[in-house]
Design a protein around this motif. Sequence first.
Motif, mmCIF file in Angstrom:
data_model
loop_
_atom_site.group_PDB
_atom_site.id
_atom_site.type_symbol
_atom_site.label_atom_id
_atom_site.label_comp_id
_atom_site.label_asym_id
_atom_site.label_seq_id
_atom_site.Cartn_x
_atom_site.Cartn_y
_atom_site.Cartn_z
ATOM 1 N N ALA A 149 5.394 23.334 60.377
ATOM 2 C CA ALA A 149 4.062 22.623 61.056
ATOM 3 C C ALA A 149 3.446 22.023 60.098
ATOM 4 O O ALA A 149 3.019 20.760 60.369
ATOM 5 N N ASN A 150 3.708 22.061 58.804
ATOM 6 C CA ASN A 150 3.130 21.326 57.711
ATOM 7 C C ASN A 150 3.920 19.896 57.276
ATOM 8 O O ASN A 150 3.177 19.029 57.178
ATOM 9 N N MET A 151 5.327 20.100 57.781
ATOM 10 C CA MET A 151 5.796 18.962 57.783
ATOM 11 C C MET A 151 5.688 17.788 58.883
ATOM 12 O O MET A 151 5.692 16.756 58.726
ATOM 13 N N PHE A 152 4.786 18.290 60.032
ATOM 14 C CA PHE A 152 4.277 17.485 60.855
ATOM 15 C C PHE A 152 2.946 17.055 60.606
ATOM 16 O O PHE A 152 2.461 15.759 60.611
ATOM 17 N N VAL A 153 1.944 17.776 60.473
ATOM 18 C CA VAL A 153 0.773 17.707 60.389
ATOM 19 C C VAL A 153 0.166 16.902 59.132
ATOM 20 O O VAL A 153 -0.691 15.883 59.227
ATOM 21 N N ILE A 154 0.786 17.218 57.821
ATOM 22 C CA ILE A 154 0.374 16.464 56.566
ATOM 23 C C ILE A 154 0.923 14.895 56.856
ATOM 24 O O ILE A 154 0.078 14.080 56.450
ATOM 25 N N ILE A 196 8.339 22.513 67.103
ATOM 26 C CA ILE A 196 7.079 23.118 66.423
ATOM 27 C C ILE A 196 5.850 22.035 66.420
ATOM 28 O O ILE A 196 4.750 22.360 66.481
ATOM 29 N N SER A 197 6.263 20.689 65.968
ATOM 30 C CA SER A 197 5.449 19.608 65.995
ATOM 31 C C SER A 197 4.633 19.525 67.327
ATOM 32 O O SER A 197 3.470 19.297 67.231
ATOM 33 N N LEU A 198 5.389 19.752 68.469
ATOM 34 C CA LEU A 198 4.835 19.530 69.641
ATOM 35 C C LEU A 198 3.882 20.571 69.833
ATOM 36 O O LEU A 198 2.774 20.221 70.616
ATOM 37 N N GLY A 199 4.096 21.560 69.546
ATOM 38 C CA GLY A 199 3.218 22.861 69.463
ATOM 39 C C GLY A 199 1.842 22.424 68.850
ATOM 40 O O GLY A 199 0.908 22.702 69.384
ATOM 41 N N ALA A 239 10.332 16.778 62.571
ATOM 42 C CA ALA A 239 8.892 16.816 62.406
ATOM 43 C C ALA A 239 8.580 15.421 62.135
ATOM 44 O O ALA A 239 7.236 14.949 62.718
ATOM 45 N N PHE A 240 9.130 14.746 61.256
ATOM 46 C CA PHE A 240 8.666 13.545 60.987
ATOM 47 C C PHE A 240 8.535 12.541 62.001
ATOM 48 O O PHE A 240 7.990 11.409 62.426
ATOM 49 N N PHE A 241 9.773 12.780 62.991
ATOM 50 C CA PHE A 241 9.974 11.808 64.365
ATOM 51 C C PHE A 241 8.770 11.969 65.049
ATOM 52 O O PHE A 241 8.125 11.042 65.597
ATOM 53 N N VAL A 242 8.335 13.456 65.464
ATOM 54 C CA VAL A 242 7.135 13.422 65.969
ATOM 55 C C VAL A 242 5.681 12.935 65.511
ATOM 56 O O VAL A 242 4.928 12.357 66.227
ATOM 57 N N ALA A 243 5.532 13.200 64.212
ATOM 58 C CA ALA A 243 4.467 12.834 63.580
ATOM 59 C C ALA A 243 4.558 11.385 63.748
ATOM 60 O O ALA A 243 3.297 10.714 63.966
ATOM 61 N N TRP A 244 5.402 10.562 63.314
ATOM 62 C CA TRP A 244 5.489 9.194 63.342
ATOM 63 C C TRP A 244 5.606 8.609 64.758
ATOM 64 O O TRP A 244 4.476 7.608 64.802
ATOM 65 N N PHE A 245 6.333 9.023 65.590
ATOM 66 C CA PHE A 245 6.292 8.247 66.866
ATOM 67 C C PHE A 245 5.270 8.633 67.872
ATOM 68 O O PHE A 245 4.576 7.873 68.612
ATOM 69 N N PHE A 246 5.247 9.928 68.017
ATOM 70 C CA PHE A 246 4.216 10.374 68.835
ATOM 71 C C PHE A 246 2.660 10.619 68.351
ATOM 72 O O PHE A 246 1.670 9.928 68.988
ATOM 73 N N GLY A 247 2.526 10.891 67.160
ATOM 74 C CA GLY A 247 1.385 10.861 66.283
ATOM 75 C C GLY A 247 0.917 9.502 65.828
ATOM 76 O O GLY A 247 -0.351 9.320 66.429
ATOM 77 N N HIS A 248 1.558 8.793 65.173
ATOM 78 C CA HIS A 248 1.047 7.635 64.728
ATOM 79 C C HIS A 248 1.260 6.468 65.657
ATOM 80 O O HIS A 248 0.427 5.661 65.926
#
Length: 262
Positions: free
Chosen positions: A205-210, A39-42, A120-129
């Motif tokens: 989705a909010n677990m990722f973007v926020i 979901i986070s990658l989407g 979601a945290f994994f994608v947000a931290w590693f890919f996002g941040h």
Amino acid sequence: MSALYPHEILQATIVKGEAKAACSTLSLSILGFLGGAFISLGYLAYIHVVGGMPHEWSGLAVLMGAAVFPIGLICILIGGAELITGNMMVLPAAWLAKKISLAALGRNWLIVTLANLLGAFFVAWFFGHYVGLTEGEFLHKTIAVAESKVSADFGRALVSGIGCNWMVCMGVWLCYGTQSMSGKILGIWFPIMIFVLIGFQHVVANMFVIPAAIWGGADISWTQFGWNMLSVYIGNVIGGAVFVGAVYWYSYRNQLSSKSAH
């Protein structure tokens, strides 16, 4: 038979619910991690589409972004993963059919919710941040999306969550209603695209973007994140369990009984 009637979709959903309730903790944890990540990658794809287009094309940008977001649920339902929002419809249907216990439902929801959060945290931290895919030239969009989520008061976020999971669970329902790969993809695609286009709130989705926005420096607190999670989670439960699971169970339960009698 390539397509099922609604009462047959209900039967398939109940069987899915039984299987999910019986799944081991380790399997649920691994598949739940994948669900949160997909979901986070989407959503990451959505941010890159919308954030990379000129502001004056905002309407077209949102439409195109909404068109790529469904890849997450497609990976989950066809590739195999666990997503709490879909389980908010599937397991209540099995519980209403008296095929699983309330304790088994709660166990599944708890494990999958925590695993989705971790994914979601994994994608947000590693890919996002760490890689920077939600920052740099895309940070303005990441923050704008996250701020729009946390700025909604409890009631509005809850109602938005209802609308979201009504559509998400219709995507799951339609996926269960066909056996062809193309039919499943189309059944998933349009309800998911619609909820994103409208701007409804999805707890995973909010677990990722926020968090991605917070780690990018947004003026958003973890307390705001927590309240958003609570309100949207409750709304998603109502949207999935009531507006899809319970509605279709009460509408078609007699046809299930007559079918079983034969």
